[in-house]
Motif scaffolding. Structure first.
Motif, PDB file in Angstrom:
ATOM      1  N   GLU A   1      30.926 -27.332  16.669  1.00 46.15           N
ATOM      2  CA  GLU A   1      30.876 -28.619  16.323  1.00 46.15           C
ATOM      3  C   GLU A   1      29.171 -28.600  17.610  1.00 46.15           C
TER       4      GLU A   1
ATOM      5  N   CYS B   1      36.147 -29.233  19.206  1.00 48.91           N
ATOM      6  CA  CYS B   1      34.813 -29.306  18.723  1.00 48.91           C
ATOM      7  C   CYS B   1      34.618 -27.476  18.385  1.00 48.91           C
TER       8      CYS B   1
ATOM      9  N   LYS C   1      34.867 -36.929  20.619  1.00 46.12           N
ATOM     10  CA  LYS C   1      36.083 -36.487  21.151  1.00 46.12           C
ATOM     11  C   LYS C   1      36.187 -35.746  21.899  1.00 46.12           C
TER      12      LYS C   1
ATOM     13  N   LEU D   1      30.667 -34.544  19.564  1.00 39.36           N
ATOM     14  CA  LEU D   1      31.191 -33.544  20.975  1.00 39.36           C
ATOM     15  C   LEU D   1      31.780 -34.964  22.654  1.00 39.36           C
TER      16      LEU D   1
END
Length: 196
Positions: A36, A180, A45, A42
């Motif tokens: 990601e 990620c 998450k 990001l």
């Protein structure tokens, strides 16, 4: 002892931690370990992994859409403006994890994110610098081979904390790195291991 991937009804072997819950299986197959590079995603998450501390990830996954609604799509520019009254409203939202310290930490982290952005520092670059811009591909043979934290997660955690981010200890950071795709920890026997 080797813990092989779990064979599912669809004939695919998967890491056993995702079980057979369709939501968890989809997350395992399409997100976990997939690189990601979008800064907002990001950030989302990392914040969600902070909320997960002390809980099962499936709990957060089931509440993720509620979190996205409650936190304005994890838009740091909107979250940074949250005041005490907004935090109080979030504390009444049964759709999310109602932990005042974690909610306030997410707001503080959003402000730090914006501060970095104003200084020309990309959150994505900050995160990916921890692995020199390349996914660290591991192929553990069993779940016991997957660490809770690593030297890279400890270094990134220290950097994030030093900047003022909240709920970003090395274990939380390692979970975010896995989520990620900074790290790919799919078991060697998992069908997702063939992606790389």
């Amino acid at each position: 002892m080797q813990a092989d991937a779990l064979l599912h009804e669809d004939g695919l072997a998967r890491c056993p931690w995702c079980g057979t819950d369709p939501l968890y299986v989809s997350y395992h197959d399409t997100e976990w370990g997939v690189p990601e590079h979008d800064s907002r995603a990001l950030f989302e998450k990392l914040v969600l992994d902070g909320f997960q501390a002390g809980l099962a990830w499936i709990t957060i996954l089931r509440k993720r859409e509620n979190f996205r609604r409650a936190f304005d799509g994890f838009d740091p520019a909107l979250m940074a403006r949250y005041d005490a009254a907004r935090v109080d409203v979030l504390m009444q939202d049964a759709g999310i994890v109602r932990n005042r310290a974690k909610i306030e930490g997410a707001v503080i982290s959003a402000r730090i994110y914006l501060d970095l952005q104003q200084k020309g520092i990309s959150f994505a670059d900050l995160m990916w610098d921890a692995v020199d811009g390349e996914t660290q591909v591991n192929r553990p043979m069993s779940l016991s081979d997957i660490p809770a934290q690593t030297e890279a997660s400890r270094a990134l955690s220290k950097r994030l904390k030093g900047l003022g981010f909240k709920f970003c200890g090395p274990t939380i950071v390692y979970a975010a790195m896995q989520a990620c795709g900074l790290v790919d920890d799919h078991l060697a026997t998992c069908h997702c291991a063939r992606r790389n």
